[in-house]
Design a protein around this motif. Structure first.
Motif, short mmCIF file in Angstrom:
data_model
loop_
_atom_site.label_atom_id
_atom_site.label_comp_id
_atom_site.label_asym_id
_atom_site.label_seq_id
_atom_site.Cartn_x
_atom_site.Cartn_y
_atom_site.Cartn_z
N MET A 201 0.39 12.93 2.87
CA MET A 201 0.79 13.12 4.26
C MET A 201 2.26 12.76 4.51
SD MET A 201 -2.57 11.44 6.08
CE MET A 201 -1.94 11.66 7.74
N GLN A 202 2.90 12.18 3.46
CA GLN A 202 4.28 11.69 3.57
C GLN A 202 4.41 10.74 4.77
OE1 GLN A 202 7.15 14.89 3.40
NE2 GLN A 202 6.35 15.68 1.49
N SER A 203 3.39 9.88 4.88
CA SER A 203 3.36 8.90 5.97
C SER A 203 3.84 7.55 5.45
CB SER A 203 1.93 8.80 6.53
OG SER A 203 1.86 7.80 7.52
N TYR A 204 5.12 7.30 5.63
CA TYR A 204 5.73 6.07 5.13
C TYR A 204 5.15 4.83 5.81
CZ TYR A 204 9.39 2.56 4.31
OH TYR A 204 10.06 1.41 3.99
N VAL A 205 4.91 4.92 7.12
CA VAL A 205 4.41 3.76 7.89
C VAL A 205 3.02 3.37 7.39
CG1 VAL A 205 3.72 2.94 10.17
CG2 VAL A 205 5.78 4.34 9.92
N ASP A 206 2.11 4.35 7.27
CA ASP A 206 0.78 4.05 6.76
C ASP A 206 0.85 3.54 5.32
OD1 ASP A 206 -0.61 4.77 9.08
OD2 ASP A 206 -0.66 6.88 8.51
N GLY A 207 1.74 4.13 4.55
CA GLY A 207 1.90 3.71 3.16
C GLY A 207 2.33 2.26 3.04
N LYS A 208 3.23 1.85 3.90
CA LYS A 208 3.68 0.44 3.89
C LYS A 208 2.52 -0.50 4.23
CE LYS A 208 7.40 -1.32 4.07
NZ LYS A 208 8.14 -2.14 3.07
N GLN A 209 1.68 -0.09 5.19
CA GLN A 209 0.55 -0.93 5.59
C GLN A 209 -0.46 -1.05 4.45
OE1 GLN A 209 -0.85 0.96 9.17
NE2 GLN A 209 0.55 -0.19 10.48
N ILE A 210 -0.75 0.07 3.77
CA ILE A 210 -1.67 0.01 2.63
C ILE A 210 -1.06 -0.82 1.50
CG2 ILE A 210 -2.96 1.36 0.93
CD1 ILE A 210 -3.99 1.68 3.78
N HIS A 211 0.26 -0.71 1.34
CA HIS A 211 0.95 -1.53 0.32
C HIS A 211 0.72 -3.01 0.63
CE1 HIS A 211 4.89 -2.28 -2.13
NE2 HIS A 211 3.83 -2.88 -2.66
N GLY A 212 0.77 -3.37 1.91
CA GLY A 212 0.50 -4.76 2.29
C GLY A 212 -0.91 -5.18 1.92
N CYS A 213 -1.87 -4.26 2.08
CA CYS A 213 -3.26 -4.56 1.69
C CYS A 213 -3.37 -4.75 0.17
CB CYS A 213 -4.18 -3.43 2.15
SG CYS A 213 -4.38 -3.32 3.94
N CYS A 214 -2.57 -4.01 -0.57
CA CYS A 214 -2.58 -4.16 -2.03
C CYS A 214 -2.16 -5.58 -2.42
CB CYS A 214 -1.64 -3.14 -2.68
SG CYS A 214 -2.12 -1.42 -2.42
N TRP A 215 -1.16 -6.11 -1.72
CA TRP A 215 -0.74 -7.50 -1.95
C TRP A 215 -1.86 -8.47 -1.54
CZ3 TRP A 215 3.30 -9.88 -4.28
CH2 TRP A 215 4.37 -9.07 -4.68
N LYS A 216 -2.47 -8.21 -0.39
CA LYS A 216 -3.50 -9.10 0.14
C LYS A 216 -4.67 -9.24 -0.83
CE LYS A 216 -6.73 -9.59 4.02
NZ LYS A 216 -7.19 -9.02 5.31
N TYR A 217 -5.06 -8.12 -1.46
CA TYR A 217 -6.21 -8.15 -2.35
C TYR A 217 -5.82 -8.32 -3.82
CZ TYR A 217 -8.92 -6.71 1.71
OH TYR A 217 -9.51 -6.66 2.95
N GLY A 218 -4.52 -8.53 -4.08
CA GLY A 218 -4.07 -8.87 -5.42
C GLY A 218 -3.95 -7.72 -6.39
N PHE A 219 -3.74 -6.49 -5.88
CA PHE A 219 -3.65 -5.32 -6.76
C PHE A 219 -2.25 -4.73 -6.82
CE2 PHE A 219 -8.22 -5.24 -5.61
CZ PHE A 219 -8.76 -5.24 -6.89
N GLN A 220 -1.24 -5.46 -6.32
CA GLN A 220 0.11 -4.88 -6.26
C GLN A 220 0.68 -4.56 -7.63
OE1 GLN A 220 -0.67 -7.97 -5.58
NE2 GLN A 220 0.68 -9.33 -6.73
N SER A 221 0.22 -5.27 -8.67
CA SER A 221 0.75 -5.03 -10.02
C SER A 221 -0.22 -4.22 -10.88
CB SER A 221 1.06 -6.37 -10.71
OG SER A 221 2.07 -7.06 -10.00
N ASN A 222 -1.35 -3.83 -10.31
CA ASN A 222 -2.29 -3.02 -11.05
C ASN A 222 -1.66 -1.66 -11.37
OD1 ASN A 222 -4.52 -0.73 -10.80
ND2 ASN A 222 -5.53 -2.58 -11.57
N VAL A 223 -1.83 -1.19 -12.59
CA VAL A 223 -1.14 0.02 -13.02
C VAL A 223 -1.58 1.25 -12.23
CG1 VAL A 223 -2.77 0.55 -14.90
CG2 VAL A 223 -0.40 1.33 -15.05
N PHE A 224 -2.87 1.33 -11.87
CA PHE A 224 -3.35 2.47 -11.09
C PHE A 224 -2.79 2.46 -9.68
CE2 PHE A 224 -6.82 1.63 -14.18
CZ PHE A 224 -6.74 2.81 -14.89
N VAL A 225 -2.89 1.29 -9.04
CA VAL A 225 -2.37 1.16 -7.67
C VAL A 225 -0.85 1.30 -7.68
CG1 VAL A 225 -2.16 -0.39 -5.69
CG2 VAL A 225 -4.30 -0.29 -6.97
N GLY A 226 -0.20 0.65 -8.64
CA GLY A 226 1.25 0.69 -8.73
C GLY A 226 1.78 2.10 -8.92
N SER A 227 1.12 2.88 -9.78
CA SER A 227 1.54 4.27 -10.01
C SER A 227 1.42 5.09 -8.73
CB SER A 227 0.71 4.90 -11.12
OG SER A 227 0.88 4.21 -12.34
#
Length: 661
Positions: A201-227
């Motif tokens: 959707m090229q939705s930067y705002v939503d993407g930033k929010q989901i990125h925050g959730c990745c940090w919250k649940y500890g997946f920010q460095s996971n290769v699948f999520v990171g890619s």
């Protein structure tokens, strides 16, 4: 595979199966043979089984007596005991092969069984529908589930993300907060699917929010999520953020490298994309078809033939076959870079020709003005049973006919679309108007527009405006321009074309009025520029450029050429100077157009006899076209010029367009 002893009757078969249940990793396929002579003579005429083999391959074998599945028949008659593993095996097979019809049969059977409320089975049904592309049924199953777990939520969200539609991506993002309120904790697959939706959707705002959730649940460095995060930021145009996420990944894979490389390629930063590709190789990550495709697309957009050739050689060295989209992308790269015959060689060597590769070749022929070759390929394509033309196929062949002046053929193919039940789109109507207009049939083109079954767009009237300018028909041009401006006051190039039409007719007062309109509207003419690539460096030129590093040499080279071509017949065409100045001033204005400076620079910096390739951001002017024809005769070299409309191949004083452009 397990072979079992011979069993003489169906009842014995059932008893034997229950007493010696086969391994759960496989289900059986039965090989039915004719009944024995004794059985044929018996009253009940039972079938016999000589033996059976446990095998996944025939798991979805059709029923002998109904429109269902044979395995389900065996469950119904008691020959096979139903359990979770059997149903899961069936659903898994349907999912893997995309067999939606068979999947529905299994689902219907489960609904009538004791396992209809089993969570594992319900998740398998949901996943099967989602993977087979039926999101409506998947959502129905999901909504009717009395109990849901993280697999249920993730399957539904992943199904939406893989659909790659804005509405589906939006539904996935809406589902996520419900999942959190439900108490289910997302995993790496949930989050990577959500990030993919934001990227689509090229939705930067939503993407930033989901990125925050990745940090919250500890997946920010996971290769699948990171890619997925790298790809999302790159698709949204935030390459800096994409690079930061990429650099912070503890482990990388080909997907994460490809996401960043394709991001730079899409942004037109081909050098950075290529540098990443080299670094990827040094760190022992193998390039995939996706890697090559992204880099070749970058080469195509810039017309960088040398880079494209290097990538082609690298592909061959790596043992890659010309299959799928990477083969089609390579073909497209050669065509877009001005090397249509190498594109044809790639086409002839494709592992499998499909409608995409045919369309790419047709577009290439059209851009190079090779109308006859395009028509021949199209006619050959009509004989291939496995390939059916689509709307892009017809658009490509119509464009080829327009550029080559094949009026009768173009009319025939436009009517042929009806035979294939293809409804013409705006692009087809625009091309047909262009076909008529280029042929000088301006009145026919106007009548065609007025009688179309759809409302004419600014693009369609713009085609008539361009043709009017080409044939210097001021009255028709003014009429077409008025129609364009009514539909889109800011349509690209309308004011400039109208101004040029008035200037060609010497109506300078009207020229001044049009230019005043442009100024009052805040519109500016796109500045013309040309560029050449020499030894992997791109050199850009604008008209009368006095800031060139080698200005004196370049200008001096063109002045020498100008003198030589005048001696053999070149006469400056001052009708292309739309200024109210005297003849001498007009000739001086033509002298240093951007393509002429690019040509002079290329002659100074390339070896004798080599082909010169020049790109231009707008249509090449008529005087430059004439001048370059003469230069090709003087210097005995092929000169290829790519403008916004097509390619011109100049050789021995002639152009491939035959002056029909």
């Amino acid at each position: 595979m397990i072979k079992c002893k011979q069993i003489s009757s169906l009842s014995h078969f059932s008893t034997h199966l229950k007493s010696s249940t086969p391994p759960l990793s496989t289900i059986f396929r039965t090989l039915w043979q004719s009944a024995t002579e004794d059985n044929n003579n018996s009253n009940n005429n039972k079938w016999s089984i000589s033996h059976y083999i446990i095998d996944d391959k025939n798991l979805l074998r059709p029923s002998f007596t109904s429109t269902g599945l044979h395995v389900l028949d065996l469950i119904d008659n008691g020959s096979l005991q139903p359990n979770r593993t059997i149903y899961n095996k069936l659903l898994k097979r349907c999912t893997m092969l995309g067999k939606l019809k068979q999947g529905k049969l299994v689902h219907a059977h489960i609904v009538d069984s004791e396992l209809k409320h089993d969570l594992v089975i319900q998740n398998s049904i949901l996943f099967m529908y989602a993977k087979c592309g039926n999101l409506e049924l998947a959502r129905q199953v999901f909504d009717e589930m009395s109990v849901k777990d993280v697999v249920s939520w993730t399957s539904m969200i992943t199904g939406y993300s893989q659909n790659e539609r804005a509405s589906s991506a939006s539904s996935a993002l809406v589902l996520f907060p419900e999942m959190i309120r439900h108490g289910s904790k997302p995993n790496e697959f949930t989050l990577s699917s959500l990030v993919k939706c934001c990227g689509f959707m090229q939705s930067y705002v939503d993407g930033k929010q989901i990125h925050g959730c990745c940090w919250k649940y500890g997946f920010q460095s996971n290769v699948f999520v990171g890619s997925s995060l790298v790809d999302m930021y790159a698709r949204c145009g935030y390459l800096r953020e994409a690079r930061l996420v990429f650099d912070e990944l503890e482990s990388k894979n080909e997907v994460s490298w490809n996401a960043l490389i394709s991001g730079y390629a899409r942004k037109g930063e081909g050098e950075e994309a290529l540098a990443l590709f080299v670094k990827m190789q040094r760190e022992d990550y193998g390039a995939t078809d996706f890697t090559y495709s992204a880099l070749l697309c970058s080469s195509s957009s810039t017309g960088s033939l040398e880079q494209g050739k290097w990538l082609h050689a690298h592909m061959m060295k790596s043992g890659k076959k010309l299959v799928g989209y990477v083969g089609n992308t390579l073909l497209h790269m050669y065509a877009k870079s001005g090397n249509i015959w190498d594109a044809k060689k790639v086409f002839d060597r494709l592992f499998k020709v499909d409608v995409v590769s045919c369309n790419s070749m047709l577009i290439g022929y059209a851009q190079h003005g090779l109308g006859k070759e395009a028509v021949d390929l199209f006619e050959e394509m009509m004989l291939w049973v496995e390939i059916e033309p689509n709307d892009i196929t017809f658009l490509s062949v119509l464009t080829a006919c327009s550029h080559a002046g094949l009026l009768d053929e173009g009319k025939y193919y436009f009517e042929l679309m009806k035979k294939y039940d293809i409804e013409p789109k705006v692009s087809h109507y625009t091309t047909f108007v262009d076909l008529l207009g280029r042929a000088g049939l301006l009145d026919q083109a106007k009548s065609f527009i007025e009688e179309m079954p759809i409302e004419p767009t600014a693009t369609i009237w713009g085609a008539l405006l361009g043709a009017s300018k080409m044939h210097k028909n001021m009255q028709m041009g003014a009429y077409a321009a008025q129609k364009v401006l009514e539909l889109d006051p800011f349509y690209s190039g309308t004011h400039t074309l109208l101004s040029n039409i008035y200037a060609s007719a010497g109506r300078w007062k009207d020229v001044a009025n049009v230019r005043k309109m442009m100024k009052d509207s805040g519109l500016k003419k796109e500045p013309a520029c040309s560029w050449v690539e020499i030894e992997n460096s791109v050199h850009v030129f604008v008209a009368n450029d006095i800031s060139l590093p080698d200005k004196d040499k370049v200008y001096g080279m063109w002045e020498k050429l100008n003198q030589k071509i005048k001696e053999i017949g070149y006469v400056p065409d001052t009708s292309h100077v739309h200024l109210f100045v005297d003849q001498h001033e007009k000739e001086l204005n033509l002298q240093y157009h951007s393509e002429k400076l690019a040509l002079a620079f290329a002659l100074l910096n390339t070896s004798p006899g080599s082909t010169i390739r020049i790109m231009k951001n707008i249509r090449v002017c008529g005087d430059c076209h004439s001048a370059i024809k003469y230069v090709s005769l003087v210097v005995k070299r092929e000169i290829i010029v790519r403008d916004t409309n097509r390619f011109h191949h100049f050789r021995d004083g002639l152009c491939s367009c035959r002056d029909y452009w």
